[in-house]
Scaffold this active site. Structure first.
Site, PDB file in Angstrom:
ATOM      1  N   PRO F   9       0.925  -1.205   0.033  1.00  8.14           N
ATOM      2  CA  PRO F   9      -0.033  -0.054  -0.053  1.00  8.14           C
ATOM      3  C   PRO F   9       0.864   1.174   0.071  1.00  8.14           C
ATOM      4  CG  PRO F   9      -0.922  -1.496   1.364  1.00  8.14           C
ATOM      5  CD  PRO F   9       0.318  -2.045   1.131  1.00  8.14           C
ATOM      6  N   ASN F  10       0.386   2.366  -0.866  1.00 10.18           N
ATOM      7  CA  ASN F  10       1.096   3.504  -0.957  1.00 10.18           C
ATOM      8  C   ASN F  10       2.435   3.731  -1.611  1.00 10.18           C
ATOM      9  OD1 ASN F  10      -1.187   4.978   0.215  1.00 10.18           O
ATOM     10  ND2 ASN F  10      -0.721   4.072   2.241  1.00 10.18           N
ATOM     11  N   ARG F  17       5.190  11.001  -1.978  1.00  8.80           N
ATOM     12  CA  ARG F  17       5.334  10.928  -0.450  1.00  8.80           C
ATOM     13  C   ARG F  17       6.362  11.836   0.176  1.00  8.80           C
ATOM     14  NH1 ARG F  17       4.504   4.792   1.301  1.00  8.80           N
ATOM     15  NH2 ARG F  17       3.524   5.767   3.236  1.00  8.80           N
ATOM     16  N   TYR F  22      11.259   8.923   1.735  1.00  5.92           N
ATOM     17  CA  TYR F  22      11.046   7.882   1.016  1.00  5.92           C
ATOM     18  C   TYR F  22      11.833   8.270  -0.270  1.00  5.92           C
ATOM     19  CZ  TYR F  22       7.343   6.317   3.689  1.00  5.92           C
ATOM     20  OH  TYR F  22       6.390   6.203   4.833  1.00  5.92           O
ATOM     21  N   ASN F  73       8.221  -4.971  -0.429  1.00  2.76           N
ATOM     22  CA  ASN F  73       8.262  -3.855   0.469  1.00  2.76           C
ATOM     23  C   ASN F  73       6.507  -3.823   0.944  1.00  2.76           C
ATOM     24  OD1 ASN F  73       7.787  -1.625   1.600  1.00  2.76           O
ATOM     25  ND2 ASN F  73       9.005  -0.254   0.338  1.00  2.76           N
ATOM     26  N   ALA F  76       2.587  -0.491   5.039  1.00  2.00           N
ATOM     27  CA  ALA F  76       2.229  -0.427   6.318  1.00  2.00           C
ATOM     28  C   ALA F  76       1.906  -1.932   6.759  1.00  2.00           C
ATOM     29  CB  ALA F  76       1.046   0.532   6.380  1.00  2.00           C
ATOM     30  N   HIS F  79       3.295  -4.517   9.351  1.00  2.00           N
ATOM     31  CA  HIS F  79       3.047  -4.398  10.840  1.00  2.00           C
ATOM     32  C   HIS F  79       1.754  -5.115  11.104  1.00  2.00           C
ATOM     33  CE1 HIS F  79       6.112  -1.438  10.392  1.00  2.00           C
ATOM     34  NE2 HIS F  79       5.396  -0.620   9.459  1.00  2.00           N
ATOM     35  N   ASP F  86       1.267 -15.198   5.790  1.00  2.00           N
ATOM     36  CA  ASP F  86       0.798 -16.397   5.723  1.00  2.00           C
ATOM     37  C   ASP F  86       1.141 -16.905   4.158  1.00  2.00           C
ATOM     38  OD1 ASP F  86       0.456 -16.972   8.124  1.00  2.00           O
ATOM     39  OD2 ASP F  86      -1.518 -17.571   8.250  1.00  2.00           O
ATOM     40  N   GLU F  97      12.584  -8.819   2.338  1.00  2.00           N
ATOM     41  CA  GLU F  97      11.919  -7.634   2.725  1.00  2.00           C
ATOM     42  C   GLU F  97      12.780  -6.229   2.695  1.00  2.00           C
ATOM     43  OE1 GLU F  97      10.734  -8.159   6.707  1.00  2.00           O
ATOM     44  OE2 GLU F  97       9.661  -6.387   6.778  1.00  2.00           O
ATOM     45  N   HIS F  99      12.568  -2.080   2.992  1.00  2.00           N
ATOM     46  CA  HIS F  99      12.144  -1.089   3.428  1.00  2.00           C
ATOM     47  C   HIS F  99      12.901   0.220   2.871  1.00  2.00           C
ATOM     48  CE1 HIS F  99       9.188  -3.054   5.661  1.00  2.00           C
ATOM     49  NE2 HIS F  99      10.212  -3.829   6.279  1.00  2.00           N
ATOM     50  N   SER F 101      12.524   3.784   3.903  1.00  3.24           N
ATOM     51  CA  SER F 101      13.165   4.323   4.933  1.00  3.24           C
ATOM     52  C   SER F 101      13.470   3.372   6.156  1.00  3.24           C
ATOM     53  CB  SER F 101      12.004   5.124   5.572  1.00  3.24           C
ATOM     54  OG  SER F 101      10.868   4.420   6.083  1.00  3.24           O
ATOM     55  N   ARG F 106      11.979   5.124  13.165  1.00  2.00           N
ATOM     56  CA  ARG F 106      10.610   5.944  13.202  1.00  2.00           C
ATOM     57  C   ARG F 106       9.764   5.709  14.249  1.00  2.00           C
ATOM     58  NH1 ARG F 106       8.494   5.248   7.216  1.00  2.00           N
ATOM     59  NH2 ARG F 106       6.905   6.741   7.731  1.00  2.00           N
ATOM     60  N   ARG F 110       6.329   1.062  14.046  1.00  2.00           N
ATOM     61  CA  ARG F 110       6.839   0.606  12.976  1.00  2.00           C
ATOM     62  C   ARG F 110       8.037  -0.269  13.198  1.00  2.00           C
ATOM     63  NH1 ARG F 110       4.578   3.644   8.328  1.00  2.00           N
ATOM     64  NH2 ARG F 110       4.242   5.741   9.093  1.00  2.00           N
TER      65      ARG F 110
END
Lengths: 148, 148, 148, 148, 148, 148, 148, 148, 148, 148, 148, 148
Positions: F9-10, F17, F22, F73, F76, F79, F86, F97, F99, F101, F106, F110
């Site tokens: 998402p996002n 952003r 970012y 990535n 959100a 979390h 799964d 994985e 990220h 940032s 943060r 997070r």
């Protein structure tokens, strides 16, 4: 009026346990004093002590149906005796929880009672006199209810 | 023998507050009953109520020196009144904490008393009769100590 | 219809406190705006401010009986004023809790309100306008109830 | 001025959900009332509802650039919708969070909003009127900023 | 240069409280010593004590505007006096927090100060001399700032 | 060798952003850079972005069987996206994985990734270059395994 | 450009430690690979290993002033080495934290890094290649900054 | 009278570390100022700094027997240096803990000192002057004890 | 009688997921077995699977009104799907929660179900047979209620 | 058979430390007693003490390869020495953890050992004899394994 | 095939306990229904009830060796009966845990079962039918295993 | 000298329980070995095992008065047997707690012993030999005390 007085684990050792915490009266002496006061109040008193949670649960199951109220000092079961808690809740009788020592000024783990949430009330830290007060108030409360 | 009876915030509203929790007796009626019983026991009783923690602390500071014991229902200050706790500890008097309702069967945050660890003992959930029992036991305990 | 507007500790300093958080209106200006709007709505408004929890409790005890609703900004007492919480619950009036700043985007300890669970609702972070909205909605809600 | 009104999961069922908590107005009735008020205030209102977080995020991404503010009732996403939180933060628009019921007097897990820290403010527990107040205050706040 | 010295609940009992924790000097003796040292340093000193948080907040509101710094021993309010914390933060003055006893070697709940995060610094456990050091350092720090 | 690159998402808003967190590269630019590097490494790259967890789960279910590794990535969903976790575990593919940032410098919430425990490894805070490194290392690791 | 590569406790045992977690390359082999890559990138590389936090702090204090960036695998100090954290923060250099194994899929206590909040970023679980990627990205990032 | 002044990790960098937090004085300047004041007070002062906990423990073991008191700024070891805590406790000397910055207004993890419970007292956030005050009060306290 | 059988994220992969945990039956096989048993019991069965919480909420909203009960395996949404929880609560239908694996003997975070508190009951760890038992008991319970 | 006996911080002060907790034997006396018993058991014993974790880690790295078992009293490092924990785990030798005092009846923070999870077993509170028992059992256990 | 059915504390009171929670069937009725179903399934069923944990542990120790599976409703021991948990684990038999009421929608402390992690599975909240389902599935599962 | 050896729940199954954890010796074999060693040491040994906490408490009450020390392996009661804890404390005898397996490297809930705080010491994870060592050290410690 019939009231059960139940003593949990290690309370049969009163008088021998740390006297600063628990006073010098034996359990027999306390039971005798309770019975004397019960006589004054026209209350039938049945006392019981056991070190085993199972036996305490058995006792409440057998006696609750013919009784009007319960005074209990659950000893260390205060803090983990959930089976005892359940049988007291199942009995649907008013329960007064008594602790001879002040459980709230001792070890952290003694501050939480699993019994308290199913009790009418609690007397803690006032020594053997706490039992007498519990009896007097329980009897008075039961009488008051009956009258209504 | 001189005993202070201290009532914390909102206890002046007894009789008007939720009667299922707090009963129907007003604070005046409880104080009157306490004074009657104190008379029987040859105890001088001084009662006080305030909604402000500062005023309660002031009262204890002024009266503790001429008194032998304290009965206190701290109301909601039970759970955060650390200044009240300190003045009770400073008084070095035996303190009996009284709650009309059973604080252990209500909201989680009412289960912890910051006062309890400096009290001799506590009576919770036994209604206005809890005050009378507190008075009787406190007087008896003080007498016992004096005799020794 | 009579509504109490209660301002807790430090709210008398509005206009002088951090303006980014609390805006530039003084408490007098907010009270004046509230009274103007109350006039429009045919509501009698009683305002009160104190820095002491005891005085706030006293005020609610004295005024609640003659009033229909309460708007309160408890200031920092939001987070520990359990005596104030109890008196609001005892009043049995609908309570709207107002915070000028958004307490949920500030320090962690400001995220918990001991008042919220006894309030009808809460407005947070919408500045002085939050008071006006609280008044409008409380009045409308009370009118609606009356009509039923 | 253009304001987005976003309704999260299950809010399309308003009027059918537990009426004690959520009132009897349907979402259509609330949106109609909001649009009427927006007309008065010369605000263009765009409403949207979805049960899926992804669709809500998509909507904010697409509409935020052409809008001036957001009113959102995130439904249960309030408590775990971190993607929704991020898109609201990314939008850099002022956000007012609305809850029809008082989330602070319900289950413990409803007391924490992951949205609140990126919102201008929050209205909780004031029913459908909370939306109207949110609209009025958001419009007034935006006008005030523009004027400066 | 004008400095406020504020003493919270129960500090008026210094000399009578547990001397092992708090020493044998009375509050008057400490204030006299502080004033003598203030004289040496050409500092105007205003002292105040109250057992009520409201009165302490009132005092800071009234005096902060004409003062340059604050020395405060919040007593038990250290641990829950959030209204006092807010008025100190609002004052925008440098605050030195003083504790006569070492709050970090006493009960767990005394280890957390709600005041500390808005203070310049803290002196704990160094007895009445902690006040003198607070005065000396606060005066020196203020002088240093002025010179720049 | 076929590697999936999944953006949660996002992340389709990259470049718009907060650039301090970012960076200024758009998602298209990152995907293009990844594909160029994949070409060098003789890797077939499939990229996907969605704001909805369901669509992300669908994608992994459909593509995992024909692929050798996953770079993700989760935005959100890092979390709370346990369904995503799964499906990644079910895929039995090595997962890296990423990220952009540094999630560990943060907000507290997070700092915990529900994905990390099913990943081969994680790159956080190294900007768009983190994706390239993830691709290079994943490809090298997969080649190494094949050779054995 | 000068970059420090710092290895914490027990990393000198690489190749002998559990190979499933840490791979079969020795520290010398990793340092050699890093130096080769540094040569390609025109970076001066200084490597250091110690089992003592004090020596690691000493090294950073001495070398940071003449360096442009730090790559560090803090070993178990990751989880409690607050002195190491402070010296890295004091250095004001960009720091990349590298873990050979995935600390987020091991014991709970390995999930928290006290270093991460002062690092630019972190690579975890990607084996010895994580160091190479750290070097490449740190060098590229530093070059990019210089150019601006 | 002989007093040890012990500086923990990174305090040798004073003057170079973040000056807003730690001021601009170097450790040498602070030690010089302390020695000057010690001369006035007829105190023998021994100073020591190390970045390693082991060396700090060694120093206390060797020097405590010939000394009368300890002033210590444990640096980051404040929060985890339990070996240092034990040697200070073993020394049976009065210990004054000094922090240049206010550890209670910084990161959450800096709020807890493992040293504090074995210290006489603590001075935090009052800059280099905190050391001087520590010396003056420690010397005065030791003199007072001797006289008795 | 009409019963909904709802399968959450990743349950469409049954038969391919870890067989030790989830068994070897595919979702189609389980649905077929359920429908056969439903036929015996004269129950109309509607099955649905989705990987997206939004679609699951949509389905319950649309179907609940025409149904008598719900059997649901929420997959990973068990642990965070509060929107799904709310729609199940809103449906006012009896809900039986089924988990193929024993969620209480797996990772800690799988021990808490946000669904359980709105369910009639739960079957966990008994494989595909858990669904059949859920159907049999739900049908019997519904029949019993109807008869009364 | 070769066994390492490792003593952590402050154990070189045995005999001088609080004798109620640690007994009156010095470390030399304990080492001598251990060596005498080792002679009886035909065990080569190597003893080591350091106040620095780094030196303890160095020692284990150097000696573990030539040894068969480890007896360690980690001192205060018991509670935070994760580097020491890692080197003990890396050694793959059976480790017996010894504490002279009963760490479970002292401060709360002493109840958790980061070493225990990598040890064969632990002896706590049995004084210097705990070391002898550790030696006897470790030797017997090692002999038993060899025989198999 | 031989299956043990074990009922913990207070389950002998079924039919008399709160019927809303536990239904109206007595334990005898449930045992009779179970035995009838066991007859159908060609299973030998042994039932046992006790209020004491010790007797329950004794029973499992004596009977497990001659049995193939266990169905247990541990009553309140569910939440603290760790001795019962251990004997069930030691038995190495498949265990199905049954609760008549839904333990996950009652008090917080009833949400955690110390038995669940050693059970094959759990049925909760489905009344007396939960026992029958447990028997059917346990028998089927055991038959399936035997056949393989 | 008379020493009690008490074995809690499930220890009568030693030799049959998981041998990797508990070894292959039966309880009889351990008791025999203990008695042989007791003979050497001129100690009278009384052994007892029960699966019920009540019976264990009864035993300690009856035997403690005629005994000099207690060795106890409380089995799972280690973690919740507060009645057992109280009777051991009441006995005022030195208690050595023995665990065959290392409770600190098993499940989290096994790491906390409610017995440990009233014990002289504890031996954990050293198999049946831990009992022998407990006997030897307890006897030696008792002899030492007598001699003084």
């Amino acid at each position: 009026m019939r009231i059960l007085v139940i003593h949990g684990p290690n309370l049969n050792m009163l008088g021998k346990r740390d006297r600063k915490l628990y006073g010098s009266k034996t359990l027999d002496q306390i039971n005798t004093a309770l019975k004397a006061r019960a006589g004054d109040l026209d209350v039938e008193l049945v006392t019981f002590q056991s070190n085993g949670e199972g036996a305490l649960v058995d006792f409440v199951q057998q006696e609750a149906g013919k009784s009007d109220g319960i005074i209990i000092n659950p000893g260390a079961l205060t803090h983990y005796g959930l089976s005892l808690r359940d049988v007291l809740a199942d009995s649907a009788l008013p329960v007064v929880e008594v602790h001879i020592s002040n459980i709230y000024s001792r070890e952290e783990w003694r501050h939480h009672s699993v019994i308290a949430s199913v009790a009418l009330g609690q007397i803690s830290g006032l020594g053997w006199r706490g039992y007498i007060a519990a009896l007097e108030i329980l009897a008075a409360t039961l009488r008051e209810k009956t009258r209504k």
